[in-house]
Motif scaffolding. Structure first.
Motif, PDB file in Angstrom:
ATOM      1  N   VAL A  67       0.828  -1.205   0.000  1.00 18.22           N
ATOM      2  CA  VAL A  67       0.000   0.000   0.000  1.00 18.22           C
ATOM      3  C   VAL A  67       0.864   1.258   0.000  1.00 18.22           C
ATOM      4  O   VAL A  67       0.559   2.251  -0.667  1.00 18.22           O
ATOM      5  CB  VAL A  67      -0.957  -0.008   1.212  1.00 18.22           C
ATOM      6  N   ALA A  68       1.975   1.217   0.717  1.00 22.59           N
ATOM      7  CA  ALA A  68       2.862   2.380   0.825  1.00 22.59           C
ATOM      8  C   ALA A  68       3.489   2.761  -0.508  1.00 22.59           C
ATOM      9  O   ALA A  68       3.971   3.891  -0.664  1.00 22.59           O
ATOM     10  CB  ALA A  68       3.951   2.100   1.849  1.00 22.59           C
ATOM     11  N   ARG A  69       3.461   1.866  -1.482  1.00 24.23           N
ATOM     12  CA  ARG A  69       4.147   2.134  -2.757  1.00 24.23           C
ATOM     13  C   ARG A  69       3.202   2.341  -3.926  1.00 24.23           C
ATOM     14  O   ARG A  69       3.653   2.439  -5.074  1.00 24.23           O
ATOM     15  CB  ARG A  69       5.111   0.980  -3.054  1.00 24.23           C
ATOM     16  N   GLY A  70       1.894   2.405  -3.654  1.00 26.00           N
ATOM     17  CA  GLY A  70       0.944   2.546  -4.751  1.00 26.00           C
ATOM     18  C   GLY A  70       0.076   3.780  -4.640  1.00 26.00           C
ATOM     19  O   GLY A  70       0.240   4.618  -3.751  1.00 26.00           O
ATOM     20  N   ILE A  71      -0.847   3.910  -5.576  1.00 30.57           N
ATOM     21  CA  ILE A  71      -1.843   4.978  -5.595  1.00 30.57           C
ATOM     22  C   ILE A  71      -3.173   4.390  -5.160  1.00 30.57           C
ATOM     23  O   ILE A  71      -3.592   3.333  -5.660  1.00 30.57           O
ATOM     24  CB  ILE A  71      -1.987   5.575  -7.011  1.00 30.57           C
ATOM     25  N   LEU A  72      -3.845   5.062  -4.232  1.00 31.92           N
ATOM     26  CA  LEU A  72      -5.147   4.606  -3.756  1.00 31.92           C
ATOM     27  C   LEU A  72      -6.231   5.181  -4.661  1.00 31.92           C
ATOM     28  O   LEU A  72      -6.461   6.389  -4.684  1.00 31.92           O
ATOM     29  CB  LEU A  72      -5.375   5.041  -2.306  1.00 31.92           C
ATOM     30  N   SER A  73      -6.878   4.309  -5.415  1.00 34.13           N
ATOM     31  CA  SER A  73      -7.897   4.747  -6.361  1.00 34.13           C
ATOM     32  C   SER A  73      -9.282   4.662  -5.729  1.00 34.13           C
ATOM     33  O   SER A  73      -9.691   3.595  -5.259  1.00 34.13           O
ATOM     34  CB  SER A  73      -7.863   3.875  -7.616  1.00 34.13           C
ATOM     35  N   PRO A  74     -10.040   5.774  -5.722  1.00 36.03           N
ATOM     36  CA  PRO A  74     -11.340   5.786  -5.045  1.00 36.03           C
ATOM     37  C   PRO A  74     -12.478   5.181  -5.848  1.00 36.03           C
ATOM     38  O   PRO A  74     -13.584   5.038  -5.329  1.00 36.03           O
ATOM     39  CB  PRO A  74     -11.587   7.278  -4.816  1.00 36.03           C
ATOM     40  N   GLY A  75     -12.226   4.854  -7.123  1.00 35.24           N
ATOM     41  CA  GLY A  75     -13.329   4.328  -7.909  1.00 35.24           C
ATOM     42  C   GLY A  75     -12.909   3.907  -9.299  1.00 35.24           C
ATOM     43  O   GLY A  75     -11.734   3.982  -9.680  1.00 35.24           O
ATOM     44  N   PHE A  76     -13.891   3.473 -10.061  1.00 30.85           N
ATOM     45  CA  PHE A  76     -13.693   2.906 -11.392  1.00 30.85           C
ATOM     46  C   PHE A  76     -14.777   3.478 -12.293  1.00 30.85           C
ATOM     47  O   PHE A  76     -15.938   3.593 -11.877  1.00 30.85           O
ATOM     48  CB  PHE A  76     -13.814   1.383 -11.286  1.00 30.85           C
ATOM     49  N   THR A  77     -14.412   3.877 -13.507  1.00 30.26           N
ATOM     50  CA  THR A  77     -15.411   4.405 -14.426  1.00 30.26           C
ATOM     51  C   THR A  77     -15.419   3.616 -15.728  1.00 30.26           C
ATOM     52  O   THR A  77     -14.392   3.101 -16.170  1.00 30.26           O
ATOM     53  CB  THR A  77     -15.153   5.893 -14.762  1.00 30.26           C
ATOM     54  N   VAL A  78     -16.604   3.538 -16.313  1.00 27.03           N
ATOM     55  CA  VAL A  78     -16.776   2.970 -17.650  1.00 27.03           C
ATOM     56  C   VAL A  78     -17.197   4.111 -18.563  1.00 27.03           C
ATOM     57  O   VAL A  78     -18.134   4.862 -18.237  1.00 27.03           O
ATOM     58  CB  VAL A  78     -17.833   1.856 -17.653  1.00 27.03           C
ATOM     59  N   ARG A  79     -16.524   4.255 -19.681  1.00 26.40           N
ATOM     60  CA  ARG A  79     -16.735   5.412 -20.560  1.00 26.40           C
ATOM     61  C   ARG A  79     -16.951   4.989 -22.003  1.00 26.40           C
ATOM     62  O   ARG A  79     -16.433   3.954 -22.448  1.00 26.40           O
ATOM     63  CB  ARG A  79     -15.520   6.359 -20.501  1.00 26.40           C
ATOM     64  N   ASP A  80     -17.693   5.812 -22.710  1.00 28.12           N
ATOM     65  CA  ASP A  80     -17.810   5.724 -24.168  1.00 28.12           C
ATOM     66  C   ASP A  80     -17.332   7.070 -24.690  1.00 28.12           C
ATOM     67  O   ASP A  80     -18.071   8.052 -24.662  1.00 28.12           O
ATOM     68  CB  ASP A  80     -19.254   5.450 -24.581  1.00 28.12           C
ATOM     69  N   ARG A  81     -16.064   7.097 -25.080  1.00 25.45           N
ATOM     70  CA  ARG A  81     -15.404   8.345 -25.480  1.00 25.45           C
ATOM     71  C   ARG A  81     -15.513   9.381 -24.357  1.00 25.45           C
ATOM     72  O   ARG A  81     -15.003   9.156 -23.263  1.00 25.45           O
ATOM     73  CB  ARG A  81     -15.968   8.868 -26.810  1.00 25.45           C
ATOM     74  N   ASP A  82     -16.228  10.507 -24.577  1.00 28.43           N
ATOM     75  CA  ASP A  82     -16.301  11.554 -23.558  1.00 28.43           C
ATOM     76  C   ASP A  82     -17.372  11.297 -22.501  1.00 28.43           C
ATOM     77  O   ASP A  82     -17.379  11.970 -21.466  1.00 28.43           O
ATOM     78  CB  ASP A  82     -16.584  12.909 -24.224  1.00 28.43           C
ATOM     79  N   ARG A  83     -18.243  10.352 -22.736  1.00 31.42           N
ATOM     80  CA  ARG A  83     -19.365  10.118 -21.828  1.00 31.42           C
ATOM     81  C   ARG A  83     -19.003   9.120 -20.736  1.00 31.42           C
ATOM     82  O   ARG A  83     -18.524   8.029 -21.029  1.00 31.42           O
ATOM     83  CB  ARG A  83     -20.578   9.609 -22.607  1.00 31.42           C
ATOM     84  N   VAL A  84     -19.236   9.502 -19.501  1.00 30.16           N
ATOM     85  CA  VAL A  84     -19.095   8.575 -18.384  1.00 30.16           C
ATOM     86  C   VAL A  84     -20.407   7.819 -18.256  1.00 30.16           C
ATOM     87  O   VAL A  84     -21.444   8.401 -17.950  1.00 30.16           O
ATOM     88  CB  VAL A  84     -18.763   9.308 -17.075  1.00 30.16           C
ATOM     89  N   LEU A  85     -20.364   6.518 -18.508  1.00 27.91           N
ATOM     90  CA  LEU A  85     -21.576   5.699 -18.490  1.00 27.91           C
ATOM     91  C   LEU A  85     -21.851   5.121 -17.113  1.00 27.91           C
ATOM     92  O   LEU A  85     -23.006   4.939 -16.729  1.00 27.91           O
ATOM     93  CB  LEU A  85     -21.450   4.562 -19.504  1.00 27.91           C
ATOM     94  N   LEU A  86     -20.791   4.807 -16.387  1.00 21.64           N
ATOM     95  CA  LEU A  86     -20.951   4.142 -15.094  1.00 21.64           C
ATOM     96  C   LEU A  86     -19.802   4.543 -14.181  1.00 21.64           C
ATOM     97  O   LEU A  86     -18.637   4.505 -14.590  1.00 21.64           O
ATOM     98  CB  LEU A  86     -20.956   2.623 -15.286  1.00 21.64           C
TER      99      LEU A  86
END
Length: 398
Positions: A67-86
């Motif tokens: 954990v000390a050596r990584g980036i903590l990601s708060p979430g995940f997105t699914v996209r279609d080009r510029d649109r965030v779908l999920l």
């Protein structure tokens, strides 16, 4: 130098093999780890460690240093080009690790190797297994130089083309054909995307995974018809232009390294053949969509190491059948999940509006988002048990 005999021979020193060996070593088991490569690779495919995997790594003391050596990601997105779908948030996961950890597989292997060294076990290199004879007392492994090792049990952690699995006669079941072609690369890029969030871009030509790593690096993974052996700036830029944002397009500044690979969707017919037990890619391979492969292998390894240690401490041999019975359905489920994500990305153009509407609907429903978060994080597969005494969770760096 190889020993003449050992309790457990672990073949393969990737994340799965290292974790299995560490789990065994911490239980006092006499374990030997062999690897055919002369030195650890500095490049790798996996870039995300999920919450459940981190919980399992906590059990062997590897969670906190990773954990000390990584980036903590708060979430995940699914996209279609510029649109965030999920959007799938991780902040409310029922875990001491309410995030996805973005870190190179090479770093994961380095942390596990350090922990294994501290437990008194060194990875023996380069030793390539060429033969495996099974008998009532276990197995005798033969290597390219003619050396042999007798082991009570053998852990196959030697990847998709596992020699151990083949020598044990275990079929690798899945669709025929050449498999999916992927290009992957670590790049430096000018982008407006968040620097701590994984994005899956859906495109008829195939999915594109955007995964930020420490020190401003971004891991790109994309399914393509035919991946080049050495992807350059032009090839990767063309993929981003084809599948990425259009309003504020990305611009690749530098390719740190790139490669290609092919993957099938396959699961071993069994995870046990006498003294031989499979874990990780030796038992299951699938699309990288969702970042599940290495994570499932690490969870396999902790389960297997714990079970083997119990048996060697006097527990009944049938416990090993229980390991195989648990892990193979998990593998089938994860392979099916990755396959659904891949097919979701490649629907025909006429079906894309309906797909996008469905994903937006899911994004608006908190229970649906939570179910997806539990699947991605691996927590959907976590047994409802009390944590073992002495297990210390890793705290996010402040």
């Amino acid at each position: 130098m190889l020993p003449e005999e050992t309790d457990v021979l672990v073949v393969g020193a990737g994340p799965t093999g290292l974790t299995a060996a560490l789990t065994l070593a911490l239980r006092g088991v006499r374990v030997t780890v062999v690897e055919r490569l002369a030195r650890p690779p500095v490049t790798s495919r996996a870039a995300v460690v999920h919450a459940y995997t981190l919980e399992e790594l906590d059990r062997v003391g590897a969670g906190a240093p990773l954990v000390a050596r990584g980036i903590l990601s708060p979430g995940f997105t699914v996209r279609d080009r510029d649109r965030v779908l999920l959007t799938v948030p991780f902040h409310d996961l029922p875990s001491v690790h309410p995030y996805a950890l973005m870190v190179s597989q090479a770093v994961t292997e380095e942390v596990l190797t350090d922990r294994l060294d501290s437990a008194g076990v060194r990875v023996l290199r380069p030793y390539e297994l060429t033969g495996l004879d099974l008998d009532d007392a276990g197995a005798v492994a033969t290597f390219t130089d003619g050396a042999t090792v007798r082991a009570r049990y053998v852990v196959a952690a030697d990847g998709m083309r596992s020699t151990v699995r083949e020598r044990a006669g275990i079929p690798f079941v899945g669709p025929a054909g050449g498999g999916e072609s992927f290009v992957l690369a670590d790049v430096r890029v000018t982008s407006s995307l968040p620097h701590d969030q994984v994005s899956l871009f859906l495109d008829r030509a195939g999915p594109l995974v955007w995964a930020p790593l420490p020190e401003g690096v971004v891991r790109l993974v994309a399914a393509v018809d035919e991946a080049p052996a050495d992807p350059d700036v032009a090839h990767l830029q063309a993929l981003l232009d084809e599948r990425g944002p259009t309003r504020r397009p990305h611009r690749i500044q530098e390719v740190l390294w790139g490669s290609r690979f092919r993957l099938h969707h396959r699961v071993a017919a069994t995870f046990r053949a006498g003294p031989v037990l499979l874990a990780g890619d030796a038992g299951h391979v699938h699309s990288p969509a969702g970042g599940q492969g290495m994570n499932l292998g690490i969870v396999d390894a902790v389960d297997l190491g714990t079970t083997l240690a119990d048996v060697l401490a006097g527990g009944p041999e049938v416990l090993l059948d229980g390991y195989a019975a648990r892990r193979r359905p998990m593998a089938e489920d994860v392979v099916a999940f990755a396959d659904r994500l891949t097919r979701l990305a490649t629907v025909p153009s006429a079906a894309r509006p309906a797909r996008n509407l469905l994903l937006r609907l899911l994004s608006s429903l908190p229970p649906a988002r939570r179910r997806i978060a539990l699947r991605l994080s691996g927590l959907a597969h976590r047994p409802a048990v009390t944590p073992e005494p002495g297990a210390v969770p890793a705290s996010p760096p402040r």
